[in-house]
Design a protein around this motif. Structure first.
Motif, mmCIF file in Angstrom:
data_model
loop_
_atom_site.group_PDB
_atom_site.id
_atom_site.type_symbol
_atom_site.label_atom_id
_atom_site.label_comp_id
_atom_site.label_asym_id
_atom_site.label_seq_id
_atom_site.Cartn_x
_atom_site.Cartn_y
_atom_site.Cartn_z
ATOM 1 N N GLY A 52 0.787 -1.228 0.000
ATOM 2 C CA GLY A 52 0.000 0.000 0.000
ATOM 3 C C GLY A 52 0.812 1.267 0.000
ATOM 4 N N ASP A 80 7.391 -7.363 1.062
ATOM 5 C CA ASP A 80 6.927 -5.986 0.855
ATOM 6 C C ASP A 80 6.560 -5.917 -0.624
ATOM 7 N N THR A 81 5.262 -5.906 -0.887
ATOM 8 C CA THR A 81 4.786 -6.110 -2.262
ATOM 9 C C THR A 81 4.354 -4.796 -2.892
ATOM 10 N N TRP A 82 5.035 -4.391 -3.952
ATOM 11 C CA TRP A 82 4.629 -3.181 -4.670
ATOM 12 C C TRP A 82 3.723 -3.572 -5.830
ATOM 13 N N TRP A 83 2.586 -2.911 -5.915
ATOM 14 C CA TRP A 83 1.701 -3.034 -7.068
ATOM 15 C C TRP A 83 0.660 -1.942 -6.994
ATOM 16 N N THR A 98 -3.679 -0.638 -8.294
ATOM 17 C CA THR A 98 -4.987 -1.020 -8.833
ATOM 18 C C THR A 98 -4.843 -1.406 -10.307
ATOM 19 N N GLU A 99 -4.042 -0.642 -11.032
ATOM 20 C CA GLU A 99 -3.878 -0.877 -12.471
ATOM 21 C C GLU A 99 -3.159 -2.189 -12.778
ATOM 22 N N ASP A 148 5.222 6.361 -9.846
ATOM 23 C CA ASP A 148 5.957 6.237 -8.585
ATOM 24 C C ASP A 148 7.421 6.583 -8.802
ATOM 25 N N LEU A 183 10.758 2.045 -3.164
ATOM 26 C CA LEU A 183 9.766 3.005 -3.631
ATOM 27 C C LEU A 183 9.821 4.264 -2.786
ATOM 28 N N ASN A 234 -1.509 9.402 -0.763
ATOM 29 C CA ASN A 234 -1.693 8.042 -0.277
ATOM 30 C C ASN A 234 -2.000 8.103 1.228
ATOM 31 N N GLY A 240 -2.680 4.019 2.753
ATOM 32 C CA GLY A 240 -2.670 3.048 1.665
ATOM 33 C C GLY A 240 -3.817 3.215 0.681
HETATM 34 C C1 WT7 Z 1 0.116 3.025 -5.084
HETATM 35 C C2 WT7 Z 1 -0.999 2.218 -5.644
HETATM 36 C C3 WT7 Z 1 -2.372 -2.413 -4.825
HETATM 37 C C4 WT7 Z 1 -1.919 -2.128 -3.526
HETATM 38 C C5 WT7 Z 1 -2.804 -1.198 -2.748
HETATM 39 C C6 WT7 Z 1 -2.746 0.226 -3.212
HETATM 40 C C7 WT7 Z 1 1.753 2.702 -3.458
HETATM 41 C C8 WT7 Z 1 1.590 0.204 -3.126
HETATM 42 C C9 WT7 Z 1 3.520 -0.233 -2.231
HETATM 43 C C10 WT7 Z 1 4.712 -0.749 -1.627
HETATM 44 C C11 WT7 Z 1 5.597 1.405 -1.725
HETATM 45 C C12 WT7 Z 1 3.470 1.139 -2.518
HETATM 46 C C13 WT7 Z 1 2.396 3.214 -4.717
HETATM 47 C C14 WT7 Z 1 1.417 2.818 -5.801
HETATM 48 N N1 WT7 Z 1 2.247 1.386 -3.070
HETATM 49 N N2 WT7 Z 1 2.355 -0.771 -2.627
HETATM 50 N N3 WT7 Z 1 4.849 -2.037 -1.296
HETATM 51 N N4 WT7 Z 1 5.727 0.116 -1.411
HETATM 52 N N5 WT7 Z 1 4.511 1.957 -2.266
HETATM 53 O O1 WT7 Z 1 -3.202 0.305 -4.529
HETATM 54 O O2 WT7 Z 1 -4.563 2.392 -4.394
HETATM 55 O O3 WT7 Z 1 -3.754 1.509 -6.610
HETATM 56 O O4 WT7 Z 1 -2.178 2.553 -4.962
HETATM 57 O O5 WT7 Z 1 0.357 2.611 -3.737
HETATM 58 O O6 WT7 Z 1 2.526 4.602 -4.647
HETATM 59 O O7 WT7 Z 1 1.502 3.612 -6.958
HETATM 60 P P1 WT7 Z 1 -3.497 1.700 -5.161
#
Ligand code: WT7
Length: 662
Positions: free
Chosen positions: A398, A422-425, A427-428, A516, A528, A537, A540
């Motif tokens: 998040g 620590d999972t980065w991803w 909505t898209e 990002d 990140l 944000n 999250g």
């Molecule tokens: C944005 C996406 C899908 C996950 C929930 C949020 C940030 C997400 C991380 C992480 C650093 C993160 C980014 C991204 N983000 N995971 N592990 N480390 N930043 O989904 O609402 O589409 O937001 O959340 O900035 O672009 P979302």
């Protein structure tokens, strides 16, 4: 922007090897998987498709030399069949969903129970007139009926659009209008921290605001009023209108009925979900049936290490993409037990989460840094008073996690033994993109890790060139991935609309800019650094500053407003609203109206934490609001050069206005 001093907050800690005891039993143990996947791309993704049952095999892993990119081209499948029916042979009596309610109730559904109820509700939806491709909006808290309704929609090929229960009537109406959705499933109400929320009232107000009417509304009796429950509020007890149906009555009327799962093309839409961007309005992200489900299932297996016999708890609300992919679709595709929790982590006591993990013997726990920071603040005595030895793996998502929170999570929740992913991803992306493989990679607290096998992500500078280790840049994805949304699959102008000014990605055949900022180390680990666009944000959750601004700008008495992010100990970022009032406004009353307006347009979660009144917003000579400066003021950062300002005197006033607050 990358390169600023303030970006260097995320200094990573020492690398930690995955414990041998974990690595030995992990779902994925092959250290060469990344190289092999790069060599065999895109065919490497067949391993994800192999986790699913296809009613018709696909002809190619990736069809079209794109766009449009068609993952698992020619294949047909049904998501409801994959998450329910196919598990009946081996585990019809295993718990599929276990639900812990806000008032201390609990309910469990075996795979057979789930099968029955999904079929019955699918039959009911059909009877109400829902056809393939009709969008059904689901607007309720985390109750079992929510995933059941999602799976019932998937069964009949009707894309669902889950709207987070905390969103306002206006936000619901905007989403239903945008999606041309004429069917709604909601509930009478629910309790939040002991106080009733009148969900049906909000839905009724949304219905009034809709361009087109609603064909049918299904109401889940969450408060138990019509069954003689305890709510004292007459509003929850209101009789249903002719086009409104009680969920339990519908299911009872269709008891025992089954509905054949409708075969869907791999690229047919499974659902849509709205998210905030830089425009004033949230956009619907449409996810596919084959690519999305394969991506969610494979990452659940490889990263969360989920097995059929596990109980998995993803604490995100199902109203967000995290809940879609890692509470509902991923864990159920793998045939595991997924836990749903309706309540808040500190109610009734601050050990609620640990009590639930102990009582349900949770194996895998996936939560957000904002929650971890709250757990830290509440103190380690809360987890220490519970037996958490069932836990095998911990995850976070998040926002960036600071190394101190990472280490606390690892030590006090994981007993120093559970790997932390620590999972980065986004909505898209539909599913995880950058993270460690817990049985293979060493962990670096504060750094998400490497792009997953088969994912082509890199950190580039403004010219699109990969940055040197230690330098900051922008995270981009330069090849398609299975969980990519339909707009990118079809390329309906999405890329033209989203073409970044920075970085310049014109040298890539295909590239997606994630918005990002990031840095990369000598091992390729990506850390990140936060969004580089006007997206905040909060805990999250994504909110476009423009969305909040336009709600405030509509308030009578407001001349102008700008919204930026400021610091927040727990939430990661706070919403700061700078408001210049029209001549004769009473500030105290205006403050209340500003807060109410955001609450009504979006919902309580987007309400500004800080509202600062100012005679004028700082502007450049050309009349542009200097947001960067407003953000620096909010963050108490060095303001640098303000000579481009037309009205430099407001800077001092704003600083002292904020200073007085502390
Ligand atoms: C944005 C996406 C899908 C996950 C929930 C949020 C940030 C997400 C991380 C992480 C650093 C993160 C980014 C991204 N983000 N995971 N592990 N480390 N930043 O989904 O609402 O589409 O937001 O959340 O900035 O672009 P979302």
């Amino acid at each position: 922007m990358p390169g600023d001093e303030s970006w260097h907050h995320a200094v990573t800690g020492d690398a930690i090897e995955p414990p041998a005891s974990f690595a030995e039993q992990a779902n994925v143990t092959d250290p060469d998987l990344r190289e092999q996947s790069a060599r065999e791309w895109p065919d490497c993704w067949s391993r994800a498709a192999d986790l699913l049952d296809w009613s018709d095999d696909y002809d190619a892993v990736l069809g079209g030399d794109g766009p449009p990119f068609r993952w698992f081209d020619g294949g047909e499948l049904n998501a409801s069949y994959n998450c329910v029916d196919r598990h009946l042979d081996e585990r019809k009596n295993q718990v599929a969903l276990t639900w812990e309610g806000r008032l201390g109730e609990s309910r469990s559904y075996s795979y057979l129970d789930l099968y029955r109820e999904v079929n019955e509700f699918a039959a009911a939806l059909r009877e109400l007139g829902v056809e393939e491709e009709d969008v059904v909006t689901l607007y309720m808290p985390v109750v079992p009926e929510l995933p059941i309704a999602m799976l019932a929609c998937a069964r009949i090929g009707a894309p669902h659009s889950v709207v987070f229960a905390g969103f306002s009537a206006d936000a619901l109406a905007m989403r239903m209008d945008d999606a041309d959705s004429e069917y709604l499933v909601t509930c009478d109400g629910y309790y939040r921290r002991g106080a009733p929320v009148h969900q049906k009232n909000k839905a009724d107000n949304a219905a009034i605001a809709l361009d087109d009417g609603i064909e049918a509304t299904v109401v889940v009796d969450r408060l138990g009023v019509r069954d003689g429950g305890e709510s004292s509020d007459a509003a929850d007890d209101a009789p249903l209108a002719a086009d409104e149906y009680d969920y339990d009555d519908l299911v009872t009327a269709h008891r025992g009925e089954t509905v054949e799962p409708v075969p869907r093309d791999a690229t047919d839409q499974l659902f849509l979900i709205y998210t905030s961007g830089t425009t004033g309005e949230p956009t619907g992200v449409r996810h596919t049936t084959g690519g999305y489900l394969a991506h969610a299932a494979w990452t659940s297996r490889a990263v969360l290490d989920i097995r059929p016999e596990d109980t998995h708890w993803c604490s995100a609300d199902i109203g967000w993409i995290t809940g879609h992919s890692y509470t509902v679709y991923g864990p159920l595709a793998l045939g595991s037990t997924t836990m749903l929790y309706e309540g808040t982590p500190d109610h009734p006591e601050k050990d609620r989460v640990w009590e639930l993990i102990e009582r349900n013997a949770v194996d895998v726990f996936y939560t957000a840094p904002t929650a971890i920071r709250a757990f830290m603040k509440w103190g380690e005595q809360h987890p220490a008073s519970h037996d958490l030895s069932s836990l095998r793996l911990l995850g976070t998502v998040g926002e960036p996690i600071n190394p101190r929170a990472w280490k606390w999570y690892h030590e006090h929740i994981g007993n120093g033994e559970c790997p932390v992913v620590d999972t980065w991803w986004q909505t898209e992306t539909g599913g995880m993109m950058v993270t460690t493989l817990p049985g293979v990679d060493e962990m670096k607290p504060g750094s998400a890790g490497l792009p997953l096998p088969g994912i082509d992500a890199k950190v580039v500078d403004g010219d699109g060139e990969p940055v040197e280790p230690g330098e900051t840049g922008y995270l981009v994805v330069t090849s398609p991935w299975p969980g990519m949304p339909l707009s990118m699959v079809e390329d309906d102008g999405w890329f033209a609309d989203h073409a970044p000014v920075f970085p310049d990605l014109s040298d890539y055949e295909w590239a997606y800019f994630t918005e990002d900022g990031a840095t990369v180390d000598e091992d390729g680990y990506v850390t990140l650094l936060g969004r580089v666009d006007d997206v905040i944000n909060v805990s999250g959750h994504r909110f476009g500053t423009m969305e909040i601004e336009s709600a405030i700008a509509d308030v009578e008495g407001v001349a102008e407003a700008a919204v930026v992010s400021g610091p927040h100990d727990l939430k990661g970022q706070a919403v700061y609203a700078y408001v210049s009032a029209a001549e004769d406004s009473d500030e105290a009353a205006l403050r209340g109206r500003v807060t109410d307006a955001v609450d009504a347009a979006i919902g309580p979660i987007a309400v500004p934490d800080v509202v600062v009144f100012t005679p004028e917003l700082p502007k450049t000579r050309s009349g542009k609001v200097m947001r960067r400066l407003l953000e620096d003021i909010a963050n108490d950062d060095d303001l640098g050069d303000t000579s481009a300002l037309r009205n430099p005197e407001v800077v001092g006033e704003l600083e002292s206005a904020l200073g007085e607050r502390d």
